[in-house]
Design an enzyme around this catalytic site. Structure first.
Site, mmCIF file in Angstrom:
data_model
loop_
_atom_site.group_PDB
_atom_site.id
_atom_site.type_symbol
_atom_site.label_atom_id
_atom_site.label_comp_id
_atom_site.label_asym_id
_atom_site.label_seq_id
_atom_site.Cartn_x
_atom_site.Cartn_y
_atom_site.Cartn_z
ATOM 1 N N ASP A 143 0.900 5.160 1.967
ATOM 2 C CA ASP A 143 0.253 5.795 3.112
ATOM 3 C C ASP A 143 -0.537 7.002 2.612
ATOM 4 O O ASP A 143 -0.014 7.818 1.853
ATOM 5 C CB ASP A 143 1.298 6.228 4.148
ATOM 6 C CG ASP A 143 1.961 5.015 4.810
ATOM 7 O OD1 ASP A 143 1.394 3.905 4.719
ATOM 8 O OD2 ASP A 143 3.036 5.187 5.413
ATOM 9 N N HIS A 149 0.851 -1.196 0.000
ATOM 10 C CA HIS A 149 0.000 0.000 0.000
ATOM 11 C C HIS A 149 0.885 1.243 0.000
ATOM 12 O O HIS A 149 2.092 1.158 0.240
ATOM 13 C CB HIS A 149 -0.897 0.039 1.256
ATOM 14 C CG HIS A 149 -0.116 0.158 2.530
ATOM 15 N ND1 HIS A 149 0.566 -0.900 3.084
ATOM 16 C CD2 HIS A 149 0.133 1.217 3.347
ATOM 17 C CE1 HIS A 149 1.184 -0.504 4.188
ATOM 18 N NE2 HIS A 149 0.944 0.772 4.367
ATOM 19 N N HIS A 190 4.722 0.299 -0.309
ATOM 20 C CA HIS A 190 5.592 -0.505 0.561
ATOM 21 C C HIS A 190 4.758 -1.604 1.208
ATOM 22 O O HIS A 190 3.524 -1.590 1.148
ATOM 23 C CB HIS A 190 6.271 0.385 1.606
ATOM 24 C CG HIS A 190 5.330 1.228 2.420
ATOM 25 N ND1 HIS A 190 4.725 2.367 1.925
ATOM 26 C CD2 HIS A 190 4.865 1.086 3.682
ATOM 27 C CE1 HIS A 190 3.964 2.896 2.853
ATOM 28 N NE2 HIS A 190 4.011 2.135 3.933
ATOM 29 N N ARG A 214 9.089 -8.791 15.607
ATOM 30 C CA ARG A 214 9.425 -7.484 15.022
ATOM 31 C C ARG A 214 8.427 -6.459 15.547
ATOM 32 O O ARG A 214 7.226 -6.746 15.596
ATOM 33 C CB ARG A 214 9.348 -7.561 13.491
ATOM 34 C CG ARG A 214 9.498 -6.218 12.816
ATOM 35 C CD ARG A 214 9.769 -6.333 11.305
ATOM 36 N NE ARG A 214 10.095 -5.022 10.783
ATOM 37 C CZ ARG A 214 9.239 -4.270 10.093
ATOM 38 N NH1 ARG A 214 8.034 -4.702 9.798
ATOM 39 N NH2 ARG A 214 9.605 -3.072 9.684
HETATM 40 C C1 GA4 Z 1 -2.292 2.394 5.615
HETATM 41 C C2 GA4 Z 1 -1.423 3.366 6.424
HETATM 42 C C3 GA4 Z 1 -1.819 3.428 7.898
HETATM 43 O O1 GA4 Z 1 -1.365 2.242 8.570
HETATM 44 C C4 GA4 Z 1 -3.351 3.557 8.066
HETATM 45 C C5 GA4 Z 1 -3.984 2.330 7.447
HETATM 46 C C6 GA4 Z 1 -5.498 2.221 7.535
HETATM 47 C C7 GA4 Z 1 -5.951 1.393 8.754
HETATM 48 O O2 GA4 Z 1 -5.262 0.463 9.152
HETATM 49 O O3 GA4 Z 1 -7.026 1.709 9.282
HETATM 50 C C8 GA4 Z 1 -5.946 1.615 6.180
HETATM 51 C C9 GA4 Z 1 -4.706 1.740 5.245
HETATM 52 C C10 GA4 Z 1 -3.754 2.619 5.990
HETATM 53 C C11 GA4 Z 1 -5.063 2.316 3.865
HETATM 54 C C12 GA4 Z 1 -6.371 1.707 3.263
HETATM 55 C C13 GA4 Z 1 -7.436 1.448 4.342
HETATM 56 C C14 GA4 Z 1 -7.108 2.334 5.563
HETATM 57 C C15 GA4 Z 1 -6.449 0.194 6.209
HETATM 58 C C16 GA4 Z 1 -7.210 0.107 4.930
HETATM 59 C C17 GA4 Z 1 -7.557 -1.056 4.402
HETATM 60 C C18 GA4 Z 1 -3.701 3.810 9.516
HETATM 61 C C19 GA4 Z 1 -3.881 4.587 7.137
HETATM 62 O O4 GA4 Z 1 -4.139 5.749 7.399
HETATM 63 O O5 GA4 Z 1 -4.137 4.020 5.916
#
Ligand code: GA4
Length: 311
Positions: free
Chosen positions: A187, A185, A242, A254
């Site tokens: 961020d 994904h 990443h 980890r």
């Molecule tokens: C990816 C980056 C961060 O960890 C996060 C994730 C979020 C979550 O875990 O609630 C998301 C993911 C992240 C992107 C797409 C959506 C939202 C899980 C998911 C399937 C906290 C963020 O802001 O986006």
């Protein structure tokens, strides 16, 4: 799956260097990879190790105690389910909002010694927010004249900033081959600062399509360009895809800790005219709240940036 074997190219930037040089190499790294490491970053080592220690204390608890924090919806404790739409991964995590009230209240559910946890997490988040602002200032400087140095950083110091803190715990899983810990994904926010203990797992996607393992360095922070910074630089900076592989190579767990710097929800996301110069805008303007709800609908691994491209 093509994986590059060496880390030779990931830029490691010494923040104690000359400011004009540091801002130049940061901008180059954001354009080429959307990713770099920083050393001599000024966040005291004991603040990082104490936060890590508190994280391990929490994840060592029996499952019912961890579940008392409340399931990640999106904030709270998550186990194997990432986000709200069913993505799976070989990890457990805590996802927290970073305003002080919320950190104090959640700390009471996370630890019996809640004042220790609360004190540690508030101190950690403030230290990494300051570092994120310093790096955003160097980026603004390196992007050229006309843009105030505080242009991006002001979005993180605003009292309504929507920044998050996440602790990811990857238990050792020997003999699980290429299992994925946290799927591919980018961020969605502006900038992420990530650090981990000495156990490998993080990989970044290179422009040539290969996955590059990132050697862990507990003394460094990884800086990850988020989608909003790609939008706000009209595509000059790349938000890097990443992933974290499951922890199959170590007998130790980890632990990674990520600060996601986000703006207030109603902030309009667009490229400032000083950066557009004579180029035409590549993306529509939208609010962070709109983009954030879009990311939750489209889950991990989606090409969600395309929806905001102008024809
Ligand atoms: C990816 C980056 C961060 O960890 C996060 C994730 C979020 C979550 O875990 O609630 C998301 C993911 C992240 C992107 C797409 C959506 C939202 C899980 C998911 C399937 C906290 C963020 O802001 O986006």
């Amino acid at each position: 799956m093509v994986v590059a074997t060496q880390e030779m190219k990931i830029p490691t930037i010494d923040l104690s260097g000359k400011e004009s040089h540091v801002s130049k190499v940061i901008v180059e790294a954001c354009e080429e990879y959307g990713f770099f490491k920083v050393i001599n970053h000024g966040v005291p080592h004991h603040i990082i190790r104490t936060m890590e220690h508190e994280g391990f204390e929490f994840f060592q608890k029996p499952l019912p105690e961890k579940e008392r924090v409340g399931s990640a919806n999106p904030f709270g404790y998550g186990n194997k389910n990432i986000g709200l739409s069913g993505d799976q991964g070989e990890l457990e995590y805590l996802l927290l909002q970073t305003n002080q009230n919320s950190l104090h209240n959640t700390s009471k559910l996370i630890s019996n010694a809640s004042s220790n946890f609360s004190y540690t997490v508030v101190g950690y988040v403030e230290a990494v927010r300051r570092l994120a602002c310093e790096i955003l200032g160097l980026m603004a400087k390196g992007l050229g004249p006309g843009l105030p140095n505080s242009y991006f950083a002001a979005l993180l110091t605003d009292c309504h900033s929507d920044s998050l803190f996440r602790l990811n715990h990857y238990p050792p899983m020997r003999h699980r081959g290429n299992a994925v810990g946290f799927g591919e994904h980018s961020d969605p926010q502006i900038l992420t600062l990530l650090t981990s203990n000495d156990v490998p797992g993080l990989q970044i996607s290179l422009p040539n399509g290969r996955w590059l393992p990132v050697t862990p360095d507990p003394l460094a922070f990884c800086v990850i360009v988020g989608d909003l910074l790609q939008f706000m630089t009209n595509g000059k900076f790349k938000s890097v895809r990443h992933r974290a592989m499951a922890n199959t190579s170590s007998t130790e767990p980890r632990l990674s800790m990520a600060f996601f710097g986000g703006p207030p929800p109603e902030t309009t996301i667009c490229c400032p005219p000083q950066l557009l110069k004579l180029n035409k805008p590549l993306y529509k303007a939208f609010t962070w709240a709109e983009y954030k709800s879009h990311t939750y609908v489209h889950r991990l691994g989606d090409t969600r940036l395309n929806r905001f491209k102008l024809p």
